[in-house]
Scaffold this motif. Structure first.
Motif, mmCIF file in Angstrom:
data_model
loop_
_atom_site.group_PDB
_atom_site.id
_atom_site.type_symbol
_atom_site.label_atom_id
_atom_site.label_comp_id
_atom_site.label_asym_id
_atom_site.label_seq_id
_atom_site.Cartn_x
_atom_site.Cartn_y
_atom_site.Cartn_z
ATOM 1 N N ILE A 83 -10.268 -5.236 -9.409
ATOM 2 C CA ILE A 83 -10.187 -4.589 -8.088
ATOM 3 C C ILE A 83 -8.718 -4.325 -7.781
ATOM 4 C CG2 ILE A 83 -10.763 -4.725 -5.633
ATOM 5 C CD1 ILE A 83 -13.089 -6.529 -6.254
ATOM 6 N N ASN A 84 -8.337 -3.050 -7.837
ATOM 7 C CA ASN A 84 -6.971 -2.634 -7.506
ATOM 8 C C ASN A 84 -6.880 -2.512 -5.989
ATOM 9 O OD1 ASN A 84 -5.576 -2.188 -10.086
ATOM 10 N ND2 ASN A 84 -7.085 -0.565 -10.425
ATOM 11 N N ASN A 85 -6.326 -3.548 -5.370
ATOM 12 C CA ASN A 85 -6.310 -3.601 -3.899
ATOM 13 C C ASN A 85 -4.897 -3.598 -3.324
ATOM 14 O OD1 ASN A 85 -7.270 -4.662 -1.092
ATOM 15 N ND2 ASN A 85 -5.898 -6.255 -1.854
ATOM 16 N N ALA A 86 -3.924 -4.164 -4.027
ATOM 17 C CA ALA A 86 -2.566 -4.294 -3.462
ATOM 18 C C ALA A 86 -2.025 -2.924 -3.053
ATOM 19 C CB ALA A 86 -1.633 -4.943 -4.478
ATOM 20 N N GLY A 87 -1.462 -2.864 -1.852
ATOM 21 C CA GLY A 87 -0.902 -1.601 -1.380
ATOM 22 C C GLY A 87 -0.018 -1.856 -0.175
ATOM 23 N N ILE A 88 0.824 -0.873 0.116
ATOM 24 C CA ILE A 88 1.771 -1.014 1.232
ATOM 25 C C ILE A 88 1.881 0.334 1.945
ATOM 26 C CG2 ILE A 88 3.850 -0.379 -0.090
ATOM 27 C CD1 ILE A 88 5.273 -2.722 1.275
ATOM 28 N N GLY A 89 2.211 0.292 3.250
ATOM 29 C CA GLY A 89 2.357 1.547 3.988
ATOM 30 C C GLY A 89 3.595 1.549 4.870
ATOM 31 N N TYR A 90 4.288 2.672 4.885
ATOM 32 C CA TYR A 90 5.381 2.898 5.840
ATOM 33 C C TYR A 90 5.058 4.177 6.591
ATOM 34 C CZ TYR A 90 8.043 -0.709 3.459
ATOM 35 O OH TYR A 90 8.445 -1.907 2.927
ATOM 36 N N PHE A 91 5.208 4.120 7.910
ATOM 37 C CA PHE A 91 4.751 5.224 8.752
ATOM 38 C C PHE A 91 5.844 5.698 9.697
ATOM 39 C CE2 PHE A 91 1.296 2.351 7.612
ATOM 40 C CZ PHE A 91 0.477 3.225 6.921
ATOM 41 N N GLY A 92 5.669 6.928 10.180
ATOM 42 C CA GLY A 92 6.642 7.511 11.104
ATOM 43 C C GLY A 92 6.902 8.948 10.706
ATOM 44 N N PRO A 93 7.733 9.648 11.502
ATOM 45 C CA PRO A 93 8.041 11.050 11.186
ATOM 46 C C PRO A 93 8.632 11.152 9.779
ATOM 47 C CG PRO A 93 8.899 10.426 13.344
ATOM 48 C CD PRO A 93 8.396 9.168 12.709
ATOM 49 N N ILE A 94 8.248 12.173 9.037
ATOM 50 C CA ILE A 94 8.668 12.295 7.636
ATOM 51 C C ILE A 94 10.200 12.333 7.510
ATOM 52 C CG2 ILE A 94 8.447 14.837 7.562
ATOM 53 C CD1 ILE A 94 7.670 12.309 4.706
ATOM 54 N N GLU A 95 10.886 12.903 8.538
ATOM 55 C CA GLU A 95 12.360 12.975 8.475
ATOM 56 C C GLU A 95 12.981 11.582 8.460
ATOM 57 O OE1 GLU A 95 10.252 14.407 10.645
ATOM 58 O OE2 GLU A 95 11.309 15.890 11.875
ATOM 59 N N GLU A 96 12.237 10.590 8.946
ATOM 60 C CA GLU A 96 12.818 9.239 9.079
ATOM 61 C C GLU A 96 12.453 8.295 7.938
ATOM 62 O OE1 GLU A 96 11.865 7.806 13.014
ATOM 63 O OE2 GLU A 96 12.614 9.668 13.910
ATOM 64 N N LEU A 97 11.613 8.772 7.011
ATOM 65 C CA LEU A 97 11.202 7.906 5.896
ATOM 66 C C LEU A 97 12.386 7.680 4.953
ATOM 67 C CD1 LEU A 97 8.535 6.688 4.514
ATOM 68 C CD2 LEU A 97 8.677 8.705 3.045
ATOM 69 N N SER A 98 12.669 6.416 4.642
ATOM 70 C CA SER A 98 13.814 6.153 3.753
ATOM 71 C C SER A 98 13.377 6.274 2.294
ATOM 72 C CB SER A 98 14.380 4.750 4.005
ATOM 73 O OG SER A 98 13.507 3.773 3.482
ATOM 74 N N LEU A 99 14.362 6.452 1.435
ATOM 75 C CA LEU A 99 14.087 6.556 -0.001
ATOM 76 C C LEU A 99 13.468 5.254 -0.508
ATOM 77 C CD1 LEU A 99 14.267 8.131 -2.629
ATOM 78 C CD2 LEU A 99 16.627 7.330 -2.878
ATOM 79 N N ASP A 100 13.952 4.126 0.016
ATOM 80 C CA ASP A 100 13.420 2.829 -0.412
ATOM 81 C C ASP A 100 11.940 2.694 -0.017
ATOM 82 O OD1 ASP A 100 13.560 0.098 -1.380
ATOM 83 O OD2 ASP A 100 13.397 -0.465 0.726
#
Ligand SMILES: NC(=O)c1ccc[n+]([C@@H]2O[C@H](COP(=O)([O-])OP(=O)(O)OC[C@H]3O[C@@H](n4cnc5c(N)ncnc54)[C@H](OP(=O)(O)O)[C@@H]3O)[C@@H](O)[C@H]2O)c1
Length: 216
Positions: A83-100
Motif C-alpha cells: 500500500i503506497n500511502n506516504a505523501g505530503i502536501g504544500y498549499f497556497g498560491p502557486i507564486e509562493e510555492l518554494s522549490l524545496d
C-alpha cells in the motif's frame, strides 16, 4: 495470514489502515522514517493481539529502498500487498510555492511511489493499492503542485493496471483529520475533515481488487 506493507504506517491514514487490516488477521509491515512513530504504531497493534513489524525506510532514497527490499527478502521472502500511502502536501498560491516544497512533493508522492513499486514488484504476490486523493481527479485552487503530483500517481496507477498481471487499485478520498494538516492553514475549518479510521474501514471493505475506490 497475508503480509501487507504500508508506507507512512506510523501516522494518519497509514496507521488507521494498519489497524484495520491487522484486525482482519493480516501481518502488517509498517514503513516510514521515524522509528519512534513506527514503534508506537506497532505496539498499539500488537497490544490488541495483531501482528505487526516495522522497517525504517526513506522512500525518496533508492539506497534505503534497496535495504528495505533485502530486509523483506531475508525476513519474509515475499509480501502479498503493497500500500503506497506516504505523501505530503504544500498549499497556497502557486507564486509562493518554494522549490524545496515542490521537490519534497515530487520526491515523495511521485518518485517515492514509483521507486517503491518498481523495486518491490518482484516480491509482491497479489496486489498494489495506491492512496491518491480527490486531488488526483480534479484541479483545485491553491493546490496546483500537489494536484500535479497526485495526477502523476493516478497516471502511474492506471498504466500499471494495464501493464501488470497483479491487481492495482487507485484510491481517491477527500480531506481527513491527520497530521498532514498540522503545519498548514489551507483548510480553515478542520472539524469538517473525515475521520481517517472511517476512511480506512471503507477502503478495507471495498478492497476486492477493483480498479478504483472513490470515497465521497
Ligand atoms: N489528510 C488528508 O486530508 C488527505 C486527503 C487525501 C489524500 N491524502 C493522502 O493520504 C496519504 C497519507 O497522508 P496522511 O493524511 O495520513 O498524512 P500523515 O499522517 O502526515 O502521513 C504521512 C506519512 O508519510 C510518511 N513519510 C513522509 N515522508 C516519508 C519518506 N520520505 N519515506 C517514508 N515515509 C514517509 C510519514 O512518516 P515519517 O515522517 O515517519 O516518515 C507519515 O507517516 C498521503 O498520500 C496523502 O497525500 C491525505
Amino acid at each position: 495470514m497475508k503480509k501487507i506493507l504500508i508506507t507512512g504506517g506510523g501516522s494518519g491514514l497509514g496507521f488507521e489502515l494498519s489497524k484495520a487490516y491487522a484486525k482482519e488477521n493480516n501481518h502488517l509491515i509498517l514503513v516510514g522514517r521515524s522509528k519512534e512513530k513506527l514503534e508506537v504504531a506497532v505496539s498499539t497493534i500488537t497490544d490488541k493481539g495483531g501482528v505487526a513489524d516495522y522497517i525504517v525506510c526513506d522512500i525518496t532514497d533508492i539506497k534505503s529502498i534497496d535495504l528495505l527490499k533485502s530486509t523483506l527478502q531475508m525476513k519474509y521472502h515475499a509480501i502479498d500487498c503493497l500500500i503506497n500511502n506516504a505523501g505530503i502536501g504544500y498549499f497556497g498560491p502557486i507564486e509562493e510555492l518554494s522549490l524545496d516544497e515542490l521537490d519534497q512533493m515530487l520526491s515523495l508522492n511521485v518518485k517515492g511511489t514509483i521507486l517503491m513499486t518498481q523495486t518491490l514488484l518482484p516480491l509482491i504476490n497479489e496486489k498494489i493499492i495506491n492512496i491518491i486523493s480527490t486531488a488526483g481527479l480534479k484541479g483545485k485552487i491553491n493546490e496546483a503542485a500537489y494536484v500535479a503530483s497526485k495526477f502523476a500517481v493516478r497516471g502511474f496507477t492506471e498504466s500499471l493496471q494495464k501493464e501488470l498481471s497483479i491487481k492495482v487499485t487507485a484510491v481517491y478520498m477527500g480531506g481527513m483529520a491527520t497530521p498532514f494538516w498540522d503545519h498548514s492553514t489551507h483548510i480553515k475549518d478542520k472539524s469538517r475533515l473525515k475521520d481517517p479510521s472511517d476512511v480506512a474501514k471503507e477502503i478495507l471493505a471495498k478492497d476486492d481488487g477493483r480498479l478504483e475506490i472513490i470515497i465521497e
